[in-house]
Write a protein that holds these residues in place. Structure first.
Motif, short mmCIF file in Angstrom:
data_model
loop_
_atom_site.label_atom_id
_atom_site.label_comp_id
_atom_site.label_asym_id
_atom_site.label_seq_id
_atom_site.Cartn_x
_atom_site.Cartn_y
_atom_site.Cartn_z
N LYS A 1 0.66 -1.64 -0.21
CA LYS A 1 0.19 -0.08 -0.36
C LYS A 1 0.44 1.25 -0.11
CE LYS A 1 -3.34 -0.64 2.83
NZ LYS A 1 -4.46 -1.20 2.93
N GLY A 2 0.64 2.01 -1.52
CA GLY A 2 1.05 3.34 -0.77
C GLY A 2 2.55 3.52 -2.32
N ARG A 3 2.93 2.07 -2.27
CA ARG A 3 4.07 2.00 -3.01
C ARG A 3 4.03 1.07 -4.54
NH1 ARG A 3 7.93 -1.88 -2.26
NH2 ARG A 3 6.15 -3.15 -1.08
N PHE A 4 2.36 0.64 -4.27
CA PHE A 4 1.95 -0.47 -5.84
C PHE A 4 0.84 0.15 -6.35
CE2 PHE A 4 4.03 -4.52 -5.42
CZ PHE A 4 4.88 -3.66 -5.10
N THR A 5 0.64 0.55 -7.79
CA THR A 5 -0.59 1.55 -8.24
C THR A 5 -1.44 0.19 -9.02
OG1 THR A 5 0.18 3.27 -8.28
CG2 THR A 5 -2.46 2.62 -8.79
N ILE A 6 -2.81 -0.31 -9.39
CA ILE A 6 -3.28 -1.23 -10.13
C ILE A 6 -4.28 -0.18 -10.75
CG2 ILE A 6 -5.36 -1.95 -8.55
CD1 ILE A 6 -5.29 -4.73 -9.92
N SER A 7 -4.70 -0.56 -11.71
CA SER A 7 -5.64 0.16 -12.87
C SER A 7 -5.77 -0.63 -13.98
CB SER A 7 -4.97 1.10 -13.07
OG SER A 7 -3.60 1.15 -14.15
N ARG A 8 -6.48 -0.80 -14.63
CA ARG A 8 -7.46 -1.29 -15.71
C ARG A 8 -7.89 -0.26 -17.05
NH1 ARG A 8 -11.41 -5.19 -14.54
NH2 ARG A 8 -11.76 -5.64 -16.14
N TYR B 1 -2.89 -3.33 -15.63
CA TYR B 1 -1.78 -3.11 -14.78
C TYR B 1 -1.03 -3.08 -13.32
CZ TYR B 1 -2.36 -1.00 -19.95
OH TYR B 1 -2.33 -1.09 -20.94
N LEU B 2 0.09 -2.98 -13.43
CA LEU B 2 0.49 -2.86 -11.51
C LEU B 2 1.94 -2.14 -12.14
CD1 LEU B 2 -0.06 -3.43 -9.13
CD2 LEU B 2 1.24 -5.71 -8.90
N LEU B 3 1.76 -0.81 -11.50
CA LEU B 3 2.86 0.32 -11.14
C LEU B 3 3.27 -0.18 -10.32
CD1 LEU B 3 4.37 2.55 -12.50
CD2 LEU B 3 3.16 4.33 -11.35
N MET B 4 4.79 -0.48 -10.25
CA MET B 4 5.85 -0.37 -8.87
C MET B 4 6.17 0.24 -8.84
SD MET B 4 5.56 -4.82 -8.76
CE MET B 4 6.63 -5.29 -9.95
N ASN B 5 6.38 1.26 -7.59
CA ASN B 5 7.47 1.78 -6.56
C ASN B 5 7.99 1.80 -6.02
OD1 ASN B 5 6.12 4.00 -9.22
ND2 ASN B 5 5.15 4.36 -8.24
N SER B 6 9.22 2.69 -5.39
CA SER B 6 10.04 2.19 -3.97
C SER B 6 10.04 0.66 -3.87
CB SER B 6 9.16 2.76 -3.02
OG SER B 6 8.64 4.54 -3.11
#
Length: 124
Positions: free
Chosen positions: A65-72, A80-85
C-alpha cells in the motif's frame, strides 16, 4: 475461460520501479474484477492488489500500500500494476488473475483464471 498473459517483469535495483501488464482474451474482460498475486521462493502465493470490473475500488495488501498502483484499461483488455519504491522483499513471480464471478467489486477477490506469471527481481 479467459486467457491471461503477463509481461513487464525483470531485474531492478531497490528503490526502482516496474510496470507489469496483463493482456486478457476470451470471455468479456470488462465484466470481471482483476487482481495481482505474487509468490516468492519457498512461500505461498499471496494477494497483492485487486480492482473492480469498472476500474474502481482498488485495494491492496498492507505490504504494498502506498507503493503499488493497480489500474485497468477495458478498451485494451489490459490490467496494470505499477510498482514504485521496490524492495528486495518484493522479489517474486507475479501473477495476474481474473475473478471467478462477474461484476465483482474487487473486495473478497477469488481467482478463477491465472496467467503464467512474470518474474520480478529486486536487488539490494
Amino acid at each position: 475461460q479467459v486467457q491471461l498473459v503477463e509481461s513487464g517483469g525483470g531485474l531492478v535495483q531497490a528503490g526502482g520501479s516496474l510496470r507489469l501488464s496483463c493482456a486478457a482474451s476470451g470471455r468479456t474482460f470488462s465484466s470481471y474484477a482483476m487482481g495481482w498475486f505474487r509468490q516468492a521462493p519457498g512461500k505461498e502465493r499471496e494477494f497483492v492488489a485487486a480492482i473492480s470490473y469498472r476500474g474502481s475500488n482498488p485495494n491492496y495488501a498492507n505490504s504494498v500500500k502506498g507503493r503499488f498502483t493497480i489500474s485497468r484499461d477495458n478498451a485494451k483488455n489490459t490490467v496494470y500494476l505499477l510498482m514504485n519504491s521496490l524492495k528486495p522483499e518484493d522479489t517474486a513471480v507475479y501473477y495476474c488473475a481474473a475473478d471467478s464471478s462477474s461484476f465483482g467489486s474487487g473486495r473478497g477477490f477469488t481467482a478463477g483464471s491465472w496467467g503464467q506469471g512474470t518474474q520480478v527481481t529486486v536487488s539490494s
